[in-house]
Design a protein around this motif. Structure first.
Motif, short mmCIF file in Angstrom:
data_model
loop_
_atom_site.label_atom_id
_atom_site.label_comp_id
_atom_site.label_asym_id
_atom_site.label_seq_id
_atom_site.Cartn_x
_atom_site.Cartn_y
_atom_site.Cartn_z
N ARG A 34 21.39 -6.73 0.04
CA ARG A 34 20.18 -7.54 1.07
C ARG A 34 19.83 -6.77 2.10
O ARG A 34 18.66 -6.50 2.69
N ALA A 35 20.91 -5.81 2.85
CA ALA A 35 20.69 -5.05 3.95
C ALA A 35 19.58 -4.10 3.62
O ALA A 35 18.50 -3.73 4.34
N TYR A 36 19.76 -3.46 2.31
CA TYR A 36 18.92 -2.29 1.90
C TYR A 36 17.52 -2.99 1.80
O TYR A 36 16.50 -2.50 2.33
N LEU A 37 17.31 -3.98 1.13
CA LEU A 37 16.08 -4.71 0.92
C LEU A 37 15.23 -4.97 2.43
O LEU A 37 13.95 -4.83 2.34
N VAL A 38 16.10 -5.70 3.25
CA VAL A 38 15.72 -5.92 4.52
C VAL A 38 14.97 -4.56 5.13
O VAL A 38 13.91 -4.59 5.67
N HIS A 39 15.68 -3.58 5.28
CA HIS A 39 15.44 -2.31 5.91
C HIS A 39 14.13 -1.60 5.23
O HIS A 39 13.40 -1.14 5.75
N ARG A 40 14.60 -1.57 3.87
CA ARG A 40 13.47 -0.96 3.25
C ARG A 40 12.00 -1.55 3.21
O ARG A 40 10.88 -1.19 3.08
N ALA A 41 11.95 -2.96 3.17
CA ALA A 41 10.66 -3.75 3.38
C ALA A 41 10.09 -3.46 4.84
O ALA A 41 8.97 -3.39 4.85
N ALA A 42 11.10 -3.39 5.60
CA ALA A 42 10.53 -3.21 7.20
C ALA A 42 9.75 -1.76 7.09
O ALA A 42 8.79 -1.62 7.87
N LEU A 43 10.59 -0.92 6.46
CA LEU A 43 10.09 0.58 6.63
C LEU A 43 8.97 0.62 6.04
O LEU A 43 8.02 1.28 6.38
N ALA A 44 8.63 0.22 4.63
CA ALA A 44 7.43 0.25 4.15
C ALA A 44 6.28 -0.47 4.77
O ALA A 44 5.35 0.03 4.67
N ASP A 45 6.63 -1.53 5.32
CA ASP A 45 5.50 -2.35 6.15
C ASP A 45 5.02 -1.52 7.34
O ASP A 45 4.03 -1.29 7.74
N ARG A 46 6.00 -0.96 8.10
CA ARG A 46 5.73 -0.21 9.22
C ARG A 46 5.18 1.27 8.86
O ARG A 46 4.30 1.82 9.78
N ALA A 47 5.53 1.62 7.76
CA ALA A 47 4.90 2.81 7.61
C ALA A 47 3.29 2.95 7.11
O ALA A 47 2.66 3.87 6.98
N VAL A 48 2.65 1.88 6.47
CA VAL A 48 1.40 1.77 6.07
C VAL A 48 0.26 2.42 7.11
O VAL A 48 -0.14 3.34 6.36
N PRO A 49 0.54 2.19 8.23
CA PRO A 49 -0.72 3.09 9.03
C PRO A 49 -0.71 4.68 8.87
O PRO A 49 -1.52 5.56 8.85
N ALA A 50 0.85 5.03 9.24
CA ALA A 50 1.12 6.44 9.07
C ALA A 50 0.93 7.04 7.47
O ALA A 50 0.45 8.10 7.66
N LEU A 51 0.92 6.26 6.69
CA LEU A 51 0.94 6.97 5.38
C LEU A 51 -0.76 6.85 4.90
O LEU A 51 -1.12 8.03 4.24
N ALA A 52 -1.31 6.29 5.51
CA ALA A 52 -3.03 6.46 5.42
C ALA A 52 -3.68 7.49 5.54
O ALA A 52 -4.47 7.94 4.90
N GLU A 53 -2.94 8.30 6.22
CA GLU A 53 -3.25 9.90 6.60
C GLU A 53 -2.84 10.69 5.15
O GLU A 53 -3.80 11.79 5.11
N VAL A 54 -2.10 10.49 4.53
CA VAL A 54 -1.62 11.36 3.28
C VAL A 54 -1.80 10.66 1.82
O VAL A 54 -1.78 11.37 1.05
N GLU A 55 -2.02 9.45 1.77
CA GLU A 55 -2.41 8.77 0.57
C GLU A 55 -3.22 7.66 0.73
O GLU A 55 -3.56 7.06 1.66
N ASP A 56 -3.82 7.08 -0.38
CA ASP A 56 -4.48 5.84 -0.50
C ASP A 56 -4.02 4.82 0.06
O ASP A 56 -2.76 4.55 -0.15
N PRO A 57 -4.70 4.19 1.15
CA PRO A 57 -3.89 3.13 1.84
C PRO A 57 -3.53 1.83 0.69
O PRO A 57 -2.48 1.25 1.02
N ALA A 58 -4.21 1.95 -0.21
CA ALA A 58 -3.53 0.94 -1.16
C ALA A 58 -2.40 1.00 -1.96
O ALA A 58 -1.58 0.25 -2.29
N THR A 59 -1.96 2.12 -2.03
CA THR A 59 -0.81 2.63 -2.52
C THR A 59 0.40 2.17 -1.56
O THR A 59 1.37 1.38 -1.94
N SER A 60 0.05 2.17 -0.18
CA SER A 60 1.23 1.95 0.69
C SER A 60 1.36 0.47 0.94
O SER A 60 2.29 -0.17 1.14
N GLU A 61 0.18 0.06 0.96
CA GLU A 61 -0.11 -1.60 1.05
C GLU A 61 0.92 -2.32 -0.14
O GLU A 61 1.34 -3.27 0.24
N GLN A 62 0.61 -1.63 -1.43
CA GLN A 62 1.09 -2.26 -2.54
C GLN A 62 2.74 -2.13 -2.48
O GLN A 62 3.60 -3.05 -2.96
#
Length: 119
Positions: A34-62
Motif C-alpha cells: 500500500r505504501a508503494y501504491l500511495v507513493h507511486r500514484a502520487a509520483l505519477a500524478d505529480r510527474a505529468v507536467p514534467a514529462l510533457a516535455e519528453v513524452e506524449d502527455p497522454a502516456t503520462s496521464e494514463q
C-alpha cells in the motif's frame, strides 16, 4: 518548493524505488504494498507536467490514472484507506487521481507524525 520541482520529483522517484525494492524482498506485505501504491500514484500524478516535455502527455496521464486506480482498488479490497473520504465512496469512480492525492496527503501527515513521535 513546487511539487513538480525536478529535485522533489527525483527524491520521490528514489523513495518509490526503495519501496519497490522492499516489496521484492518481502513480497505479500500488504502494508508495504500500500505504501508503494500511495507513493507511486502520487509520483505519477505529480510527474505529468514534467514529462510533457519528453513524452506524449497522454502516456503520462494514463500512467497516473492507472496507478491511482490500482491504489483505489487495493484500498477497496482491503479497507485500508486513511483519508477522510473512504475508498468505497462512489465519487472516486470518476476521480481515482483525486483519491490518490487524498491518500498521499494522509500518508505524508502520518509519516510526519511518526517522525516527530520518534524524535
Amino acid at each position: 518548493m513546487s511539487t513538480t520541482d525536478p529535485f522533489a520529483l527525483l527524491r520521490a522517484t528514489a523513495a518509490v524505488q526503495r519501496l519497490d525494492e522492499e516489496l521484492t524482498v518481502r513480497p505479500g506485505d500488504r502494508r508495504r504494498e500500500r505504501a508503494y501504491l500511495v507513493h507511486r500514484a502520487a509520483l505519477a500524478d505529480r510527474a505529468v507536467p514534467a514529462l510533457a516535455e519528453v513524452e506524449d502527455p497522454a502516456t503520462s496521464e494514463q500512467d497516473a490514472e492507472d496507478t491511482a486506480r490500482r491504489l483505489l482498488e487495493h484500498d477497496r479490497a482491503h479497507a485500508t484507506g486513511r483519508g477522510p473520504v473512504p475508498a468505497a465512496d462512489t465519487r472516486w469512480d470518476t476521480d481515482a487521481r483525486g483519491y490518490a492525492r487524498q491518500e498521499h496527503a494522509a500518508a505524508v501527515l502520518d509519516e510526519h507524525d511518526q517522525e516527530h513521535a520518534r524524535g
